[in-house]
Design a protein around this motif. Structure first.
Motif, mmCIF file in Angstrom:
data_model
loop_
_atom_site.group_PDB
_atom_site.id
_atom_site.type_symbol
_atom_site.label_atom_id
_atom_site.label_comp_id
_atom_site.label_asym_id
_atom_site.label_seq_id
_atom_site.Cartn_x
_atom_site.Cartn_y
_atom_site.Cartn_z
ATOM 1 N N VAL A 398 -7.796 29.521 14.977
ATOM 2 C CA VAL A 398 -8.386 28.874 16.134
ATOM 3 C C VAL A 398 -9.323 27.797 15.607
ATOM 4 C CG1 VAL A 398 -10.262 30.575 16.331
ATOM 5 C CG2 VAL A 398 -9.630 29.188 18.319
ATOM 6 N N ALA A 399 -9.267 26.600 16.218
ATOM 7 C CA ALA A 399 -10.029 25.472 15.677
ATOM 8 C C ALA A 399 -10.164 24.369 16.715
ATOM 9 C CB ALA A 399 -9.341 24.918 14.431
ATOM 10 N N ALA A 400 -11.111 23.462 16.441
ATOM 11 C CA ALA A 400 -11.226 22.204 17.182
ATOM 12 C C ALA A 400 -10.573 21.120 16.343
ATOM 13 C CB ALA A 400 -12.699 21.874 17.433
ATOM 14 N N ARG A 401 -9.651 20.378 16.956
ATOM 15 C CA ARG A 401 -8.891 19.372 16.219
ATOM 16 C C ARG A 401 -8.945 18.037 16.951
ATOM 17 N NH1 ARG A 401 -3.152 22.168 15.434
ATOM 18 N NH2 ARG A 401 -3.488 22.684 17.633
ATOM 19 N N GLY A 402 -8.768 16.951 16.220
ATOM 20 C CA GLY A 402 -8.904 15.596 16.761
ATOM 21 C C GLY A 402 -8.059 15.321 17.986
ATOM 22 N N VAL A 403 -8.408 14.244 18.700
ATOM 23 C CA VAL A 403 -7.811 13.959 20.007
ATOM 24 C C VAL A 403 -6.450 13.285 19.919
ATOM 25 C CG1 VAL A 403 -10.071 13.790 21.083
ATOM 26 C CG2 VAL A 403 -9.004 11.731 20.160
ATOM 27 N N LYS A 404 -6.061 12.766 18.781
ATOM 28 C CA LYS A 404 -4.829 12.002 18.684
ATOM 29 C C LYS A 404 -3.625 12.839 19.095
ATOM 30 C CE LYS A 404 -2.140 9.088 15.537
ATOM 31 N NZ LYS A 404 -2.033 8.567 14.153
ATOM 32 N N ASN A 405 -2.898 12.338 20.122
ATOM 33 C CA ASN A 405 -1.668 12.962 20.616
ATOM 34 C C ASN A 405 -1.879 14.394 21.111
ATOM 35 O OD1 ASN A 405 -0.165 10.628 19.955
ATOM 36 N ND2 ASN A 405 0.108 11.366 17.849
ATOM 37 N N ARG A 406 -3.106 14.748 21.478
ATOM 38 C CA ARG A 406 -3.371 16.087 21.980
ATOM 39 C C ARG A 406 -4.082 16.012 23.325
ATOM 40 N NH1 ARG A 406 -4.940 17.196 16.372
ATOM 41 N NH2 ARG A 406 -3.275 18.425 15.402
ATOM 42 N N THR A 407 -3.651 16.876 24.244
ATOM 43 C CA THR A 407 -4.353 16.982 25.512
ATOM 44 C C THR A 407 -5.693 17.677 25.279
ATOM 45 O OG1 THR A 407 -3.426 19.154 26.049
ATOM 46 C CG2 THR A 407 -2.134 17.209 26.690
ATOM 47 N N LYS A 408 -6.566 17.630 26.268
ATOM 48 C CA LYS A 408 -7.863 18.285 26.125
ATOM 49 C C LYS A 408 -7.707 19.775 25.877
ATOM 50 C CE LYS A 408 -12.488 18.456 28.130
ATOM 51 N NZ LYS A 408 -13.368 18.027 29.224
ATOM 52 N N ALA A 409 -6.735 20.389 26.532
ATOM 53 C CA ALA A 409 -6.495 21.824 26.340
ATOM 54 C C ALA A 409 -6.059 22.144 24.920
ATOM 55 C CB ALA A 409 -5.442 22.312 27.334
ATOM 56 N N GLU A 410 -5.420 21.197 24.254
ATOM 57 C CA GLU A 410 -4.935 21.410 22.895
ATOM 58 C C GLU A 410 -5.974 21.075 21.830
ATOM 59 O OE1 GLU A 410 -0.204 20.342 23.519
ATOM 60 O OE2 GLU A 410 -1.656 18.724 23.197
ATOM 61 N N GLN A 411 -7.043 20.397 22.222
ATOM 62 C CA GLN A 411 -8.029 19.953 21.242
ATOM 63 C C GLN A 411 -8.818 21.110 20.640
ATOM 64 O OE1 GLN A 411 -10.342 16.891 23.181
ATOM 65 N NE2 GLN A 411 -8.476 15.799 23.783
ATOM 66 N N ILE A 412 -9.090 22.133 21.446
ATOM 67 C CA ILE A 412 -9.659 23.379 20.936
ATOM 68 C C ILE A 412 -8.695 24.478 21.344
ATOM 69 C CG2 ILE A 412 -11.617 24.956 20.952
ATOM 70 C CD1 ILE A 412 -13.420 22.670 21.685
ATOM 71 N N SER A 413 -8.013 25.068 20.382
ATOM 72 C CA SER A 413 -6.930 25.980 20.728
ATOM 73 C C SER A 413 -6.599 26.906 19.568
ATOM 74 C CB SER A 413 -5.679 25.183 21.111
ATOM 75 O OG SER A 413 -5.218 24.444 19.985
ATOM 76 N N GLU A 414 -5.862 27.964 19.904
ATOM 77 C CA GLU A 414 -5.252 28.811 18.878
ATOM 78 C C GLU A 414 -3.964 28.147 18.419
ATOM 79 O OE1 GLU A 414 -4.948 33.024 19.578
ATOM 80 O OE2 GLU A 414 -6.380 32.891 21.240
ATOM 81 N N HIS A 415 -3.634 28.310 17.148
ATOM 82 C CA HIS A 415 -2.404 27.710 16.631
ATOM 83 C C HIS A 415 -1.952 28.458 15.379
ATOM 84 C CE1 HIS A 415 -4.779 25.840 13.387
ATOM 85 N NE2 HIS A 415 -5.664 25.527 14.332
ATOM 86 N N ASP A 416 -0.721 28.223 14.969
ATOM 87 C CA ASP A 416 -0.201 28.838 13.750
ATOM 88 C C ASP A 416 -0.910 28.271 12.525
ATOM 89 O OD1 ASP A 416 1.598 30.405 15.123
ATOM 90 O OD2 ASP A 416 3.260 28.986 14.921
ATOM 91 N N TYR A 417 -0.966 29.099 11.488
ATOM 92 C CA TYR A 417 -1.557 28.642 10.233
ATOM 93 C C TYR A 417 -0.756 27.466 9.677
ATOM 94 C CZ TYR A 417 -2.454 28.335 5.256
ATOM 95 O OH TYR A 417 -2.736 27.857 4.007
ATOM 96 N N TYR A 418 -1.451 26.522 9.038
ATOM 97 C CA TYR A 418 -0.776 25.434 8.333
ATOM 98 C C TYR A 418 -1.567 25.105 7.077
ATOM 99 C CZ TYR A 418 -4.394 22.457 10.410
ATOM 100 O OH TYR A 418 -5.591 21.929 10.788
ATOM 101 N N ASP A 419 -0.923 24.479 6.113
ATOM 102 C CA ASP A 419 -1.566 24.111 4.857
ATOM 103 C C ASP A 419 -2.483 22.920 5.091
ATOM 104 O OD1 ASP A 419 -2.351 23.553 2.319
ATOM 105 O OD2 ASP A 419 -0.364 23.044 1.536
#
Length: 430
Positions: A398-419
């Motif tokens: 779970v993290a806060a991630r930049g706004v590029k190509n992401r809706t507001k709901a996706e900007q702070i969200s749970e997501h799969d692990y990535y490198d």
């Protein structure tokens, strides 16, 4: 009474892995090492009465209500009535008095659609859908993987529960509390449980003898407290009229809350929406014991982060970053501060490492971690040049991630692990 069990492979493995340690020395707060010797439970707590309970919905079955209709089910002894109302509320009542014991809490003017469907799904989740097939309530008992079957049942004791055929346990119970009187004890039998009203926590008397509080997350549950009484098959929990909460096996006390009182009185054991198990004397509603130590700081940190991620009013910002919007570092730091760690919410990726080390975290380089398979729930993954995330376990973050190509709901969200080219991990071992 019916039976209850764990709801994921992680829970099933708990007694063999996470609790495989030296026995815990019990030191009750009043110095009493066991319940009063003149009183001891010796009877078996096992029961197969669930076979006599009403099957409300069997595996992969559903009931659909059109406008203005209701559906009723009764316990075998006729003392309890379950109703799916015309407003889409599932309500359990005493037949004679009409008193409500439990409900989904959706109200009587919940929807103008008034067309609902209650489904006992093949993934173990009990779900109430509206006319548009949108889930309005569920039991949070989804199990990953197939090959299992379930049913929704109503017991002669007024308990509604989701039953798992393969294990002979149930996954969810409508009860959040049990009570004893001054004249009789109340037992929580092997595989029975209490479920918090918000369905986020489950306190289970496992068949291996351990009494455990879990935080539920649709098949990726985590342990927050336990009695350390694993490896004692058939043990059960007794709420005694002397005020002591005891795990017994064959008349021997394996664990007790150290709260023996005299004379005997009525007591209530309840599991709150905060995950805390509380023991209260009913005469004055005095809390005499709780298991709050099980809700550790890491779980509080993750709970806060997950709740913020689920609330779409929060988004990503590097200028307005201390709430309601956050960037990656202020999100993680705020979660830690909310949980009670002595860190500032205004940290960045370059200042986090030393600040968290001062708060009791250990810095482990990525090469020493050895890859994502060795991550633990609650780890803080950190790339000091660019990003940080909280690890939830089971390959989820779970993290806060930049706004590029992401809706507001996706900007702070749970997501799969990535490198993320992580430099290392901050891990709390307190």
């Amino acid at each position: 009474m019916n039976k209850h069990t764990t709801i994921s492979k992680k829970i099933a493995a708990f007694s063999l892995a996470a609790v495989s340690c030296a026995s815990l020395m019990l030191v009750p707060m009043n110095g009493i090492a066991a319940p009063l010797q003149h009183y001891c439970i010796t009877a078996s707590a096992s029961s197969d009465n669930y076979k006599k309970d009403t099957i409300v919905l069997d595996n992969n079955r559903s009931v659909t209500l059109s406008a203005g209709k209701q559906r009723h089910w009764f316990s075998q002894n006729g003392k309890y009535q379950l109703t799916l109302t015309a407003y889409g509320n599932l309500v359990l009542k005493e037949t004679n008095s009409g008193n409500t014991i439990w409900s989904t809490g959706l109200g009587n003017d919940y929807s103008s659609n008034r067309s609902f469907k209650l489904v006992m799904q093949t993934d173990g989740n009990l779900v109430l859908y509206d006319k548009n097939s949108k889930a309005k309530w569920d039991s949070r008992t989804l199990i990953k993987g197939g090959g299992n079957s379930y049913s929704l049942r109503l017991s002669n004791d007024g308990e509604l529960y989701v039953y798992h055929y393969e294990s002979g346990h149930s996954l969810w119970s409508s009860r959040s509390e049990i009570e004893c009187t001054a004249k009789s004890n109340t037992l929580l039998r092997p595989s029975q449980c209490l479920t918090s009203k918000n369905r986020l926590y489950c306190a289970m008397m496992q068949q291996d003898g351990n009494f455990v509080i879990y935080r539920r997350n649709y098949g990726t549950d985590s342990v927050v407290w336990h009695t350390n009484t694993y490896n004692h098959k058939g043990a059960f929990l007794a709420l005694q009229q002397d005020g002591n909460l005891v795990v017994y096996q064959s008349g021997r006390a394996l664990y007790n809350s150290g709260t023996c009182y005299s004379p005997y009185a009525a007591y209530k054991l309840s599991l709150g929406d905060d995950g805390i198990l509380r023991l209260v004397r009913k005469s004055d509603m005095r809390e005499i014991w709780n298991a709050s130590k099980g809700i550790n700081k890491i779980e509080k940190m993750l709970d806060w982060a997950v709740k913020i991620a689920a609330d779409d009013t929060h988004g990503y910002s590097q200028t307005n970053r201390l709430g309601p919007n956050y960037d990656c570092s202020s999100f993680v730091s705020s979660a830690a501060k909310q949980a009670g760690f002595r860190v500032s919410a205004d940290l960045n990726t370059r200042t986090m490492r030393e600040a968290f080390k001062a708060a009791g975290f250990e810095w482990i380089t990525w090469s020493d971690i050895g890859g994502p398979a060795n991550l633990k729930r609650g780890d803080i993954l950190l790339n000091e040049d660019s990003h940080t995330v909280l690890y939830l376990g089971n390959n989820r973050c779970v993290a806060a991630r930049g706004v590029k190509n992401r809706t507001k709901a996706e900007q702070i969200s749970e997501h799969d692990y990535y490198d993320g080219n992580w430099g290392g991990v901050l891990r709390y071992n307190g």
